[in-house]
Design a protein around this motif. Structure first.
Motif, mmCIF file in Angstrom:
data_model
loop_
_atom_site.group_PDB
_atom_site.id
_atom_site.type_symbol
_atom_site.label_atom_id
_atom_site.label_comp_id
_atom_site.label_asym_id
_atom_site.label_seq_id
_atom_site.Cartn_x
_atom_site.Cartn_y
_atom_site.Cartn_z
ATOM 1 N N GLU A 29 0.269 1.608 5.536
ATOM 2 C CA GLU A 29 1.109 2.798 5.400
ATOM 3 C C GLU A 29 1.849 2.779 4.061
ATOM 4 O O GLU A 29 1.924 3.801 3.371
ATOM 5 N N VAL A 30 2.378 1.611 3.676
ATOM 6 C CA VAL A 30 3.085 1.507 2.399
ATOM 7 C C VAL A 30 2.131 1.855 1.248
ATOM 8 O O VAL A 30 2.473 2.646 0.360
ATOM 9 N N LEU A 31 0.927 1.295 1.287
ATOM 10 C CA LEU A 31 -0.048 1.564 0.227
ATOM 11 C C LEU A 31 -0.435 3.038 0.218
ATOM 12 O O LEU A 31 -0.609 3.642 -0.841
ATOM 13 N N HIS A 32 -0.528 3.604 1.418
ATOM 14 C CA HIS A 32 -0.880 5.016 1.520
ATOM 15 C C HIS A 32 0.212 5.888 0.903
ATOM 16 O O HIS A 32 -0.072 6.839 0.181
ATOM 17 N N VAL A 33 1.455 5.534 1.175
ATOM 18 C CA VAL A 33 2.577 6.281 0.596
ATOM 19 C C VAL A 33 2.551 6.136 -0.925
ATOM 20 O O VAL A 33 2.737 7.109 -1.667
ATOM 21 N N ALA A 34 2.279 4.907 -1.405
ATOM 22 C CA ALA A 34 2.202 4.689 -2.851
ATOM 23 C C ALA A 34 1.076 5.525 -3.455
ATOM 24 O O ALA A 34 1.245 6.155 -4.498
ATOM 25 N N ALA A 35 -0.059 5.578 -2.758
ATOM 26 C CA ALA A 35 -1.222 6.290 -3.286
ATOM 27 C C ALA A 35 -0.992 7.789 -3.353
ATOM 28 O O ALA A 35 -1.533 8.476 -4.211
ATOM 29 N N ARG A 36 -0.167 8.289 -2.443
ATOM 30 C CA ARG A 36 0.058 9.733 -2.423
ATOM 31 C C ARG A 36 1.023 10.183 -3.505
ATOM 32 O O ARG A 36 1.198 11.374 -3.725
ATOM 33 N N GLY A 37 1.688 9.232 -4.160
ATOM 34 C CA GLY A 37 2.600 9.598 -5.239
ATOM 35 C C GLY A 37 3.877 10.205 -4.713
ATOM 36 O O GLY A 37 4.378 9.810 -3.674
ATOM 37 N N ARG A 38 4.380 11.200 -5.430
ATOM 38 C CA ARG A 38 5.722 11.698 -5.148
ATOM 39 C C ARG A 38 5.831 12.643 -3.966
ATOM 40 O O ARG A 38 6.899 12.878 -3.458
ATOM 41 N N ARG A 92 13.724 6.488 -0.412
ATOM 42 C CA ARG A 92 12.378 6.197 0.068
ATOM 43 C C ARG A 92 11.818 4.894 -0.498
ATOM 44 O O ARG A 92 11.214 4.099 0.212
ATOM 45 N N HIS A 93 12.053 4.655 -1.801
ATOM 46 C CA HIS A 93 11.428 3.461 -2.372
ATOM 47 C C HIS A 93 12.072 2.185 -1.846
ATOM 48 O O HIS A 93 11.406 1.177 -1.698
ATOM 49 N N TYR A 119 10.532 1.627 1.840
ATOM 50 C CA TYR A 119 9.196 1.051 1.908
ATOM 51 C C TYR A 119 9.150 -0.337 1.298
ATOM 52 O O TYR A 119 8.359 -1.186 1.722
#
Lengths: 506, 188
Positions: free
Chosen positions: A218-227, A391-392, A395
């Motif tokens: 989930e963390v990587l997914h959030v990172a991948a989606r950007g802002r 948010r940052h 996560y």
């Protein structure tokens, strides 16, 4: 009457100041993890598993009870306020719940969810207390072929009926089954798919897989989606009082939801996704008969039904875990790992060997539900304040928890590399719409299915018909077949309707 | 489990509600899903190789340790074929209709952010024993925060150190579990 005295002893064991403190801490931590976007009760239990290592078994399981229900309650809070349910079980309740929140009725939605979860959990746990010994008797009727049929049923149900695209569901299942194959084969002692790494001889720990797929993924997914996708909570003002009209709508829905939820805890179909959606669509169908349907504008029944169903499933899933040793959801599977940590194997024997612990755990489930109602009814809006953390940081904190959780369970850096690899797998699966639940079911029930299948075939000397030889197996395969036919028919109909809608346009 | 989200809703109700959920999955295969086919083929090849080269102990009964791996291997290859057929159909459909289709899943991915998280996690893993929990976990926190858009390095470093210190305190003092102390051994 025997049950009452045993349960009474359980309460006496559970009601010590230290245990109550552990329960409270567990409930608070569980709720906190559950409220975080994308994380639900399975994650709460997985991340907090190492926290319980320093405790004696009774204290540990009392804390688990708090974490378990806390995760459920917290998840529905996040779902209602922000529309970010962490477990699939909170989705159905969030649909109408979030609409209620948008319409300024967030306190009522939260109260309905909390009381619904309380009702469902209470009824399911009560039923379990009285039926768990009976379940143990039933378990004696199950031989290898029956257990294998049950596992196949679970695989097919999670992969095809629950998921939208059956192929993608099966892809996830195959990934899960492959992960489960790694390690020394318990039947023959052959090492399989270990790449000569001694750390893999014991297989991949369920905590590593859960934390990697669900949390790190989930963390990587959030990172991948950007802002994109910053969350903003609607204001929660007012008191969580339900008006008499609200109550009149809500209480039958709570009971109906519980009715949907209880049976699903005992059969392994991947947790409470099915019952919550069944409760949701039942309430919706009932609502349509009204002069002024409320669904779509924030219907209180749409929150009450699914929440009660989810919590009821969670309650009876604990019964199935204790009595049959059968983990029917990801959360139950991690708790099973917790039992094994203490050298205990849930199942019929647990009731004989660790009877006092079983009854203490059942008693603490009751206490957990009560503590959570107290924590959530007045303070749910406070929990939502957790989401004001940037948010940052949120996560980053989850990532540190992942590292801690995995390292603390095995103290091995190898597991940390493994969890990262599985996290990347989780990212890939999220990007391509592969459901995660079948992976977990494959990992959890894969070894059981293999052992029982080989045992059944060894006994019958390779005769495959032995797998379909009893009433129980035939009933299970028949039910599965009926479910598959129903799913195919619904899908074909939906496709036909889509075409009918598409054609006039172009 | 946001991946399974909308899917359950669709199968069970005739008027699908459309919950707006993060990371919602596309319903069926799209053009970007070739990656899944590649993954399945790689998995199948790995399983086949592992099954073929497996050391089967003399006394293992029948069915032996290869029995289930063979089933899973076959399943994996069958699924790869089915998936490939779906993706091919989706690609052809898109070309025939020549209408703008939703972007394949790979696009719009912030690989740089993912890379920073991965590197931070690997650094955490490598530095955990030599540097100790306090510093390596703070580094992990800071790195992940940076990847997710934190832009106040000094402030974030303070937060990171406090968080990892809080974990160490809670675990060592509260629960009696030892986290590696590393270079700071003896400093407390």
């Amino acid at each position: 009457m025997d049950t009452f005295s045993l349960l009474g002893d359980g309460f006496a064991q559970a009601l010590t100041p230290l245990n109550l403190l552990l329960l409270l801490v567990g409930a608070v931590l569980g709720t906190a993890v559950g409220v975080l976007p994308g994380l639900g009760s399975a994650m709460a239990v997985a991340l907090l598993l190492p926290v319980t290592f320093g405790l004696d078994p009774t204290g540990a399981f009392i804390m688990f009870a708090g974490v378990y229900y806390g995760g459920l309650f917290g998840d529905s809070t996040a779902g209602i306020l922000l529309n970010t349910p962490g477990n699939s079980s909170a989705i159905a309740g969030s649909i109408e719940g979030h609409r209620m929140a948008l319409a300024g009725r967030a306190p009522q939605a939260l109260a309905t969810a909390a009381i619904g979860a309380f009702t469902g959990g209470l009824i399911a746990t009560t039923l379990m207390v009285f039926f768990a010994p009976r379940l143990v008797d039933w378990a004696a009727l199950f031989g290898p072929a029956e257990y294998f049929a049950l596992a196949v049923f679970a695989f097919a149900a999670t992969a095809t009926i629950v998921a939208d695209s059956p192929v993608k569901g099966c892809v996830s299942l195959a990934i899960g089954l492959s992960l489960a194959l790694v390690g020394v084969d318990p039947t023959s002692g052959a090492t399989r798919f270990t790449l000569e790494q001694t750390q893999l001889f014991d297989g991949i720990a369920i905590v590593v897989i859960t934390v990697g797929l669900l949390a790190l993924g989930e963390v990587l997914h959030v990172a991948a989606r950007g802002r994109e996708g910053a969350v903003t909570a609607p204001a929660v003002v007012g008191r969580p009082w339900l008006s008499r009209a609200d109550l009149r709508l809500a209480w039958p829905a709570w009971l109906r939801g519980t009715g949907f939820g209880v049976p699903f805890g005992v059969i392994p179909v991947g947790g409470s996704e099915m019952p919550t959606f069944l409760a949701y669509s039942a309430e919706r169908r009932l609502d349509r008969r009204r002069a002024r349907p409320r669904f779509g504008r924030g219907a209180i029944q749409g929150v009450a039904g699914p929440e009660a169903a989810g919590s009821a499933t969670a309650g009876s899933a604990m019964g199935a875990l204790l009595a049959l040793g059968l983990p029917t959801s990801a959360t139950a599977a991690i708790m099973l790992a917790g039992f094994q940590q203490y050298g205990m194997q849930p199942g019929p024997l647990l009731f004989e060997r660790n009877a006092d612990l079983v009854w203490t755990l059942l008693a603490s489930l009751f206490l957990g539900i009560v503590v959570l109602l107290v924590l959530n009814l007045p303070f749910a809006p406070l929990w939502a304040k957790l989401l004001l953390i940037p948010r940052h940081h949120l996560y980053a904190g989850i990532t540190v928890c992942c590292g801690l959780g995995v390292y603390a369970t095995g103290a091995s850096t190898f597991d940390l590399v493994l969890v990262l690899a599985i996290g990347l797998l989780g990212l890939l699966m999220r990007r391509h719409g592969l459901p995660l639940a079948p992976v977990l079911i494959g990992v959890i029930l894969g070894p059981l299915a293999e052992t029982e299948l080989r045992r059944a075939l060894a006994v019958s000397e390779g005769d495959v018909t032995a797998l379909f030889d009893s009433g129980i197996t035939r009933a299970l395969y028949g039910l599965l077949l009926a479910g598959l036919v129903l799913a195919v028919v619904t899908r074909l109909r939906a496709r036909a309707r889509e075409r009918a809608v598409d054609e006039p346009v172009g | 489990m946001s991946g399974t989200v909308e899917q359950g809703a669709r199968g069970l109700d005739d008027e699908p509600p459309e919950p707006v959920l993060p990371g919602g999955a596309e319903a069926s295969a799209g053009r970007g899903d070739w990656a899944v086919v590649v993954l399945l083929l790689a998995l199948g090849a790995f399983l086949a190789h592992g099954t073929a080269t497996m050391d089967v102990p003399e006394n293992s009964g029948s069915p032996g340790p290869r029995f289930v791996p063979v089933i899973v291997t076959v399943l994996t290859f069958v699924l790869a074929a089915l998936m490939a057929a779906q993706v091919a159909r989706a690609t052809r459909g898109a070309r025939a209709a020549s209408e703008p289709r939703p972007a394949p899943a790979g696009e719009g991915t912030d690989w740089r952010a993912v890379g920073v998280v991965v590197v931070s996690f690997l650094a955490f893993t490598a530095l955990l024993s030599p540097l100790g929990w306090l510093l390596s976990a703070a580094l992990l926190f800071w790195g992940t925060g940076y990847a997710l858009g934190g832009r106040r390095p000094l402030f974030d470093a303070g937060v990171a150190l406090s968080v990892s210190a809080a974990f160490q305190l809670a675990f060592s003092a509260g629960l009696g579990l030892a986290l590696p102390a590393g270079v700071l051994e003896g400093a407390f």
